[in-house]
Design a protein around this motif. Sequence first.
Motif, PDB file in Angstrom:
ATOM      1  N   ASP A 147      36.907  23.679  42.282  1.00  0.00           N
ATOM      2  CA  ASP A 147      35.806  22.731  42.191  1.00  0.00           C
ATOM      3  C   ASP A 147      34.671  23.271  43.056  1.00  0.00           C
ATOM      4  N   GLU A 148      33.682  23.884  42.438  1.00  0.00           N
ATOM      5  CA  GLU A 148      32.602  24.590  43.140  1.00  0.00           C
ATOM      6  C   GLU A 148      33.232  25.645  44.049  1.00  0.00           C
ATOM      7  N   ILE A 149      32.423  26.476  44.635  1.00  0.00           N
ATOM      8  CA  ILE A 149      32.970  27.346  45.677  1.00  0.00           C
ATOM      9  C   ILE A 149      32.318  26.913  46.963  1.00  0.00           C
ATOM     10  N   THR A 150      33.123  26.355  47.830  1.00  0.00           N
ATOM     11  CA  THR A 150      32.565  25.950  49.110  1.00  0.00           C
ATOM     12  C   THR A 150      32.994  26.993  50.131  1.00  0.00           C
ATOM     13  N   ALA A 151      32.084  27.417  50.933  1.00  0.00           N
ATOM     14  CA  ALA A 151      32.397  28.412  51.948  1.00  0.00           C
ATOM     15  C   ALA A 151      33.289  27.772  53.000  1.00  0.00           C
ATOM     16  N   VAL A 152      34.411  28.405  53.262  1.00  0.00           N
ATOM     17  CA  VAL A 152      35.363  27.882  54.232  1.00  0.00           C
ATOM     18  C   VAL A 152      35.335  28.762  55.481  1.00  0.00           C
ATOM     19  N   GLY A 153      35.167  28.130  56.620  1.00  0.00           N
ATOM     20  CA  GLY A 153      35.262  28.866  57.885  1.00  0.00           C
ATOM     21  C   GLY A 153      34.080  29.787  58.142  1.00  0.00           C
ATOM     22  N   ASP A 154      34.253  30.665  59.132  1.00  0.00           N
ATOM     23  CA  ASP A 154      33.161  31.559  59.519  1.00  0.00           C
ATOM     24  C   ASP A 154      33.155  32.824  58.657  1.00  0.00           C
ATOM     25  N   LYS A 155      32.234  33.721  58.938  1.00  0.00           N
ATOM     26  CA  LYS A 155      32.052  34.937  58.128  1.00  0.00           C
ATOM     27  C   LYS A 155      33.336  35.759  57.944  1.00  0.00           C
ATOM     28  N   PRO A 156      34.021  36.129  59.033  1.00  0.00           N
ATOM     29  CA  PRO A 156      35.235  36.938  58.835  1.00  0.00           C
ATOM     30  C   PRO A 156      36.279  36.225  57.981  1.00  0.00           C
ATOM     31  N   PHE A 157      36.391  34.892  58.161  1.00  0.00           N
ATOM     32  CA  PHE A 157      37.384  34.157  57.384  1.00  0.00           C
ATOM     33  C   PHE A 157      36.986  34.117  55.906  1.00  0.00           C
ATOM     34  N   GLN A 158      35.700  33.965  55.649  1.00  0.00           N
ATOM     35  CA  GLN A 158      35.226  33.978  54.254  1.00  0.00           C
ATOM     36  C   GLN A 158      35.558  35.310  53.593  1.00  0.00           C
ATOM     37  N   GLN A 159      35.360  36.398  54.371  1.00  0.00           N
ATOM     38  CA  GLN A 159      35.671  37.732  53.867  1.00  0.00           C
ATOM     39  C   GLN A 159      37.147  37.827  53.491  1.00  0.00           C
ATOM     40  N   LYS A 160      37.975  37.241  54.374  1.00  0.00           N
ATOM     41  CA  LYS A 160      39.424  37.247  54.162  1.00  0.00           C
ATOM     42  C   LYS A 160      39.798  36.460  52.897  1.00  0.00           C
ATOM     43  N   CYS A 161      39.149  35.307  52.711  1.00  0.00           N
ATOM     44  CA  CYS A 161      39.396  34.489  51.524  1.00  0.00           C
ATOM     45  C   CYS A 161      39.051  35.268  50.264  1.00  0.00           C
ATOM     46  N   ARG A 162      37.891  35.922  50.311  1.00  0.00           N
ATOM     47  CA  ARG A 162      37.453  36.671  49.129  1.00  0.00           C
ATOM     48  C   ARG A 162      38.460  37.754  48.759  1.00  0.00           C
ATOM     49  N   SER A 163      38.925  38.491  49.773  1.00  0.00           N
ATOM     50  CA  SER A 163      39.832  39.595  49.445  1.00  0.00           C
ATOM     51  C   SER A 163      41.206  39.068  49.013  1.00  0.00           C
ATOM     52  N   ALA A 164      41.650  37.973  49.627  1.00  0.00           N
ATOM     53  CA  ALA A 164      42.925  37.383  49.199  1.00  0.00           C
ATOM     54  C   ALA A 164      42.827  36.919  47.754  1.00  0.00           C
ATOM     55  N   PHE A 165      41.671  36.365  47.445  1.00  0.00           N
ATOM     56  CA  PHE A 165      41.465  35.843  46.111  1.00  0.00           C
ATOM     57  C   PHE A 165      41.381  36.956  45.085  1.00  0.00           C
ATOM     58  N   ALA A 166      40.674  38.026  45.456  1.00  0.00           N
ATOM     59  CA  ALA A 166      40.555  39.189  44.555  1.00  0.00           C
ATOM     60  C   ALA A 166      41.946  39.745  44.259  1.00  0.00           C
ATOM     61  N   GLU A 167      42.753  39.822  45.297  1.00  0.00           N
ATOM     62  CA  GLU A 167      44.136  40.295  45.167  1.00  0.00           C
ATOM     63  C   GLU A 167      44.919  39.389  44.212  1.00  0.00           C
ATOM     64  N   ARG A 168      44.778  38.075  44.419  1.00  0.00           N
ATOM     65  CA  ARG A 168      45.515  37.099  43.620  1.00  0.00           C
ATOM     66  C   ARG A 168      45.096  37.122  42.157  1.00  0.00           C
ATOM     67  N   ARG A 169      43.833  37.458  41.914  1.00  0.00           N
ATOM     68  CA  ARG A 169      43.318  37.411  40.548  1.00  0.00           C
ATOM     69  C   ARG A 169      43.886  38.516  39.666  1.00  0.00           C
ATOM     70  N   LYS A 170      44.593  39.461  40.274  1.00  0.00           N
ATOM     71  CA  LYS A 170      45.300  40.449  39.445  1.00  0.00           C
ATOM     72  C   LYS A 170      46.460  39.775  38.702  1.00  0.00           C
ATOM     73  N   ARG A 171      47.011  38.740  39.307  1.00  0.00           N
ATOM     74  CA  ARG A 171      48.170  38.056  38.717  1.00  0.00           C
ATOM     75  C   ARG A 171      47.797  36.709  38.113  1.00  0.00           C
ATOM     76  N   ALA A 172      46.747  36.110  38.635  1.00  0.00           N
ATOM     77  CA  ALA A 172      46.417  34.745  38.227  1.00  0.00           C
ATOM     78  C   ALA A 172      44.990  34.693  37.704  1.00  0.00           C
ATOM     79  N   SER A 173      44.681  33.639  37.002  1.00  0.00           N
ATOM     80  CA  SER A 173      43.311  33.491  36.533  1.00  0.00           C
ATOM     81  C   SER A 173      42.675  32.265  37.173  1.00  0.00           C
ATOM     82  N   VAL A 174      41.384  32.145  36.932  1.00  0.00           N
ATOM     83  CA  VAL A 174      40.607  31.118  37.601  1.00  0.00           C
ATOM     84  C   VAL A 174      39.957  30.227  36.562  1.00  0.00           C
ATOM     85  N   PHE A 175      39.965  28.943  36.849  1.00  0.00           N
ATOM     86  CA  PHE A 175      39.205  27.992  36.042  1.00  0.00           C
ATOM     87  C   PHE A 175      38.266  27.294  37.007  1.00  0.00           C
TER      88      PHE A 175
END
Lengths: 215, 259
Positions: A147-175
Amino acid sequence: MIELKHVCKSYPVGDRINQVLDDISVTLPVDRNIGILGRNGQGKSTLLRVIAGILTPDSGEVIRHTRVSWPIGFGGGFAGSLTGEENCRFVARIYDEDVDEVCRFALDFSELGSYFYMPIKTYSAGMRARLAFALSMAIDFEVYLIDEITAVGDKPFQQKCRSAFAERRKRASVFIVSHNMQTIRQYAEECGVLTNGKLTLYPSVDEAADRYEAL
Amino acid sequence: MLFGGALEAQFRVLHALMLRETRTRFGVHQLGYLWALIEPLMWIATFYLLFMFIDRRLPPGIGMFSFLTTGLIPFMLFRQTLTQAMNAISANQALLFYPMIRPLDLVLARMGLEVATLLAVFIIILGFNALYVGELSVQKPLQVLGGLFLAGLLGTGLGLLSTSLSTFIPAVLRVVPLVLRPMIWISGVWFTANELPTGVRDIMMWNPLLQITELLRDGWYSQYTAHDLDLAYVAAWILIPTYFGLVLERLARRRLELG
């Protein structure tokens, strides 16, 4: 895939009835990332919650052939009197995941440290959001509802979220649902527009974007 | 999904909910469970002193502790399942966020926890009574167990009805505790139906909880035989509120979603 068959959902507004979802029948593929554009108040969150199974449609049905996440981005579902750990254990149990594994992942990812063992009501909004995001990453969903993309936490944490998500998107999809075209372009390969209770899917994001601009 | 898979998923949810309820209800420390024992023991002590003071004599062969326990535990089961079921949904509305959790699961998990807790309390108190007073006479164990479950089901059914009704008429949540208050005095905690004058007894036996208490004591003591037991009447008090509670819950769900 996720099938919606003649899904209707309405809310009473004063003495009128607002038909938020009006007889929506659509098959959503899960091997591609899908974005839904809609202006505020057009029922994006309602659509997402109906797909997640939190809301029951007034009529029609939703058939999920995959494991769909809860809507990520609005941090409900935690009990304030229980600790972060207890909340994670509970969620791991109902999703039939390894309890210790989920807790270890959530503790590590959320960077809450000893706050993980404190009641959620002592958390700041940011800490809560971090735990919610970590927990959704700890469970293997096949489709992530966002539901929208809300920025969570500070800059380093956002970076971490992005990379975790990119990793996850190899196996999962996004709606993802959003009113922001940039967000949709960033995530989605196929796009729909939700307006006046009707959902139309377009084969390309550009086509949907043109349609959305014209509204 | 196959039926077996659905059933397994249902049990998984109920199990997780019960563990969670245990945590929120008895607190973090293991000592918290002692609280479950303290309330019935306080009531027993109160009635014990009262009985000594007024020199109340029980029918022959019936011990004071077992008499009070067999009256008090069904009452507490009824009261606890009713109030817990009544508040189950409003207290846990955030959990409806997870699609596999339905309002009825919240009610069933709380009922499971109350029945398990008070069954344990029942066994502990009467176990100690057997060890130290040397009185143990479970004539028909299944009837005793059945009576305890009926008390839990009676409370749950009425709690389900109250919670569904309260979505339409919020005052229900205030009225139910008032109606519950006199129940401890009229449900056989401190008397048996056989001790009452016939005219009074005929009226009192309309109380389904007194029926259950009588059933339980009839099963416990060889010296006590209950009259005028009507299980169909008790079953009606369980089935009818449960039925309407479930039907209204369907209608109430839409309102809950709006809130």
